[in-house]
Design an enzyme around this catalytic site. Structure first.
Site, PDB file in Angstrom:
ATOM      1  N   SER A 143       0.864  -1.191   0.000  1.00 27.42           N
ATOM      2  CA  SER A 143       0.000   0.000   0.000  1.00 27.42           C
ATOM      3  C   SER A 143       0.895   1.234   0.000  1.00 27.42           C
ATOM      4  O   SER A 143       2.017   1.201   0.540  1.00 27.42           O
ATOM      5  CB  SER A 143      -0.873   0.021   1.251  1.00 27.42           C
ATOM      6  OG  SER A 143      -1.512   1.273   1.380  1.00 27.42           O
ATOM      7  N   TYR A 157      -1.695  -0.514  10.230  1.00 28.45           N
ATOM      8  CA  TYR A 157      -1.902  -0.954   8.848  1.00 28.45           C
ATOM      9  C   TYR A 157      -0.689  -0.569   7.992  1.00 28.45           C
ATOM     10  O   TYR A 157      -0.167  -1.391   7.234  1.00 28.45           O
ATOM     11  CB  TYR A 157      -3.172  -0.308   8.287  1.00 28.45           C
ATOM     12  CG  TYR A 157      -3.405  -0.568   6.817  1.00 28.45           C
ATOM     13  CD1 TYR A 157      -3.888  -1.803   6.371  1.00 28.45           C
ATOM     14  CD2 TYR A 157      -3.147   0.418   5.864  1.00 28.45           C
ATOM     15  CE1 TYR A 157      -4.094  -2.043   5.021  1.00 28.45           C
ATOM     16  CE2 TYR A 157      -3.348   0.183   4.514  1.00 28.45           C
ATOM     17  CZ  TYR A 157      -3.826  -1.045   4.095  1.00 28.45           C
ATOM     18  OH  TYR A 157      -4.025  -1.276   2.756  1.00 28.45           O
TER      19      TYR A 157
HETATM   20  P1  NAP Z   1     -11.823  -5.192   0.225  1.00 27.19           P
HETATM   21  O1  NAP Z   1     -12.635  -4.529  -0.846  1.00 27.19           O
HETATM   22  O2  NAP Z   1     -12.135  -4.900   1.661  1.00 27.19           O
HETATM   23  O3  NAP Z   1     -11.889  -6.762  -0.024  1.00 27.19           O
HETATM   24  C1  NAP Z   1     -11.183  -7.573   0.862  1.00 27.19           C
HETATM   25  C2  NAP Z   1     -11.159  -8.986   0.341  1.00 27.19           C
HETATM   26  O4  NAP Z   1     -10.340  -9.747   1.226  1.00 27.19           O
HETATM   27  C3  NAP Z   1     -12.520  -9.651   0.337  1.00 27.19           C
HETATM   28  O5  NAP Z   1     -12.539 -10.559  -0.740  1.00 27.19           O
HETATM   29  C4  NAP Z   1     -12.549 -10.357   1.677  1.00 27.19           C
HETATM   30  O6  NAP Z   1     -13.385 -11.506   1.700  1.00 27.19           O
HETATM   31  C5  NAP Z   1     -11.106 -10.785   1.801  1.00 27.19           C
HETATM   32  N1  NAP Z   1     -10.632 -10.987   3.166  1.00 27.19           N
HETATM   33  C6  NAP Z   1     -10.673 -10.126   4.213  1.00 27.19           C
HETATM   34  N2  NAP Z   1     -10.116 -10.684   5.301  1.00 27.19           N
HETATM   35  C7  NAP Z   1      -9.741 -11.927   4.926  1.00 27.19           C
HETATM   36  C8  NAP Z   1      -9.137 -13.008   5.595  1.00 27.19           C
HETATM   37  N3  NAP Z   1      -8.796 -12.925   6.893  1.00 27.19           N
HETATM   38  N4  NAP Z   1      -8.915 -14.151   4.908  1.00 27.19           N
HETATM   39  C9  NAP Z   1      -9.249 -14.259   3.602  1.00 27.19           C
HETATM   40  N5  NAP Z   1      -9.824 -13.261   2.910  1.00 27.19           N
HETATM   41  C10 NAP Z   1     -10.069 -12.130   3.575  1.00 27.19           C
HETATM   42  O7  NAP Z   1     -10.262  -4.881   0.039  1.00 27.19           O
HETATM   43  P2  NAP Z   1      -9.472  -4.168  -1.175  1.00 27.19           P
HETATM   44  O8  NAP Z   1      -9.632  -2.707  -1.038  1.00 27.19           O
HETATM   45  O9  NAP Z   1      -9.784  -4.844  -2.448  1.00 27.19           O
HETATM   46  O10 NAP Z   1      -7.975  -4.487  -0.729  1.00 27.19           O
HETATM   47  C11 NAP Z   1      -7.262  -5.606  -1.216  1.00 27.19           C
HETATM   48  C12 NAP Z   1      -5.814  -5.461  -0.799  1.00 27.19           C
HETATM   49  O11 NAP Z   1      -5.295  -4.223  -1.312  1.00 27.19           O
HETATM   50  C13 NAP Z   1      -5.578  -5.403   0.713  1.00 27.19           C
HETATM   51  O12 NAP Z   1      -4.383  -6.089   1.033  1.00 27.19           O
HETATM   52  C14 NAP Z   1      -5.430  -3.922   0.993  1.00 27.19           C
HETATM   53  O13 NAP Z   1      -4.677  -3.678   2.150  1.00 27.19           O
HETATM   54  C15 NAP Z   1      -4.720  -3.478  -0.261  1.00 27.19           C
HETATM   55  N6  NAP Z   1      -4.886  -2.035  -0.538  1.00 27.19           N
HETATM   56  C16 NAP Z   1      -6.114  -1.496  -0.748  1.00 27.19           C
HETATM   57  C17 NAP Z   1      -6.246  -0.126  -0.987  1.00 27.19           C
HETATM   58  C18 NAP Z   1      -7.570   0.554  -1.218  1.00 27.19           C
HETATM   59  O14 NAP Z   1      -7.630   1.805  -1.174  1.00 27.19           O
HETATM   60  N7  NAP Z   1      -8.645  -0.173  -1.479  1.00 27.19           N
HETATM   61  C19 NAP Z   1      -5.094   0.662  -0.978  1.00 27.19           C
HETATM   62  C20 NAP Z   1      -3.866   0.080  -0.752  1.00 27.19           C
HETATM   63  C21 NAP Z   1      -3.766  -1.271  -0.529  1.00 27.19           C
HETATM   64  P3  NAP Z   1     -14.981 -11.419   2.034  1.00 27.19           P
HETATM   65  O15 NAP Z   1     -15.633 -10.932   0.767  1.00 27.19           O
HETATM   66  O16 NAP Z   1     -15.358 -12.799   2.355  1.00 27.19           O
HETATM   67  O17 NAP Z   1     -15.122 -10.468   3.175  1.00 27.19           O
END
Ligand code: NAP
Length: 252
Positions: A143, A157
């Site tokens: 991130s 985080y």
């Molecule tokens: P998101 O929309 O909240 O989706 C999270 C996904 O991870 C969902 O499929 C969820 O499953 C799954 N998940 C959560 N906890 C889990 C666990 N303990 N075991 C297995 N699966 C789990 O997240 P996102 O924004 O796409 O983020 C994805 C990655 O990108 C993360 O590592 C996040 O830190 C990183 N990231 C995101 C952003 C941003 O702005 N969005 C920025 C920088 C980095 P369920 O559907 O079953 O809940």
């Protein structure tokens, strides 16, 4: 048996779901891991199948070692593993470090850091040419927070993603002679559900005007970088970390 299997942890929503869909278009049989939202995972699988691809949904918490082992065993039934996307990650509510409980820190680091290590462990056992595998690639989700630190908001985080950056560089060196490339992407603010899960459902709209591009990124924009890193186009890139942040992570 399909030739190339890709595991996407947290593949049911957000960046993971976009990666699963693009991965199927690139020819991977995709394992869509999810924690609890079965309907969302099944919708991704149905999309992939409607496009002529192969996918399965596998429930499992990457914070639980036994779930990770079972996830990889389920993937083994599809064919040889070629790609792991360590995408599952969580945020917590805004808080200063002085207010963070040990339980909060345990959960954050167990899912975001230990989960990525253990998934990589299972992938290496299968893909390493030193262990009889055919090689492969791992992409970790870091991130922009890793550089920004998020002081006063989410230092836990940010630190978990700093660990992912170091993990990426170290594991890349460890595996460079074993046919496995290890890379990462550092997304900026991406429009997904993660912001609501951290108690800020309007975060994307609120922060967008202050971002260099005046907008958040999309999950697909991140997924495209992930797919490039996994592809043969990136054959000499390992230990590489790509910022997909619309310029955010280079702000002071
Ligand atoms: P998101 O929309 O909240 O989706 C999270 C996904 O991870 C969902 O499929 C969820 O499953 C799954 N998940 C959560 N906890 C889990 C666990 N303990 N075991 C297995 N699966 C789990 O997240 P996102 O924004 O796409 O983020 C994805 C990655 O990108 C993360 O590592 C996040 O830190 C990183 N990231 C995101 C952003 C941003 O702005 N969005 C920025 C920088 C980095 P369920 O559907 O079953 O809940």
């Amino acid at each position: 048996m399909t030739e190339r299997v890709m595991i996407v942890t947290g593949g049911s929503r957000g960046i993971g779901a976009a990666t699963a869909r693009l991965g199927a278009k690139a020819g991977y049989a995709v394992v869509v891991n999810y924690a609890s939202n079965e309907a969302a995972a099944k919708a991704v699988v149905a999309d992939i199948e409607a496009g002529g691809g192969t996918a399965i949904a596998v429930k499992g918490d990457v914070g639980v070692e036994a779930d990770i082992v079972a996830l990889f065993e389920a993937a083994d039934r599809l064919g040889p593993l070629a790609a792991l996307v360590n995408n599952a990650g969580v945020v917590d509510a805004v808080a200063p470090v002085a207010e963070m409980s040990a339980d909060r820190l345990d959960r954050m680091f167990r899912i975001n850091i230990t989960g990525s290590f253990l998934c990589a462990r299972e992938a290496v056992k299968r893909m390493s040419t030193a262990r009889g595998g055919q090689g492969g690639a791992i992409v970790n989700l870091s991130s922009a927070a890793a550089k920004l630190g998020l002081g006063g908001a989410r230092v836990d985080y940010a630190a978990s993603k700093g660990a992912i950056d170091t993990f990426t560089v170290g594991l890349a060196k460890e595996l460079a002679g074993e046919g496995i490339r290890v890379t990462a992407v550092r997304p900026g603010i991406i429009a997904t559900d993660i912001h609501a899960s951290g108690g800020e459902p309007d975060r994307v709209e609120e922060i967008a005007p202050s971002l260099p591009m005046r907008r958040a990124g999309t999950a697909e924009e991140v997924a495209r970088a992930i797919l490039w890193l996994l592809s043969d186009e990136a054959s000499y890139s390992t230990g590489t970390i790509i910022d997909v942040s619309g310029g955010r992570s280079i702000l002071p």
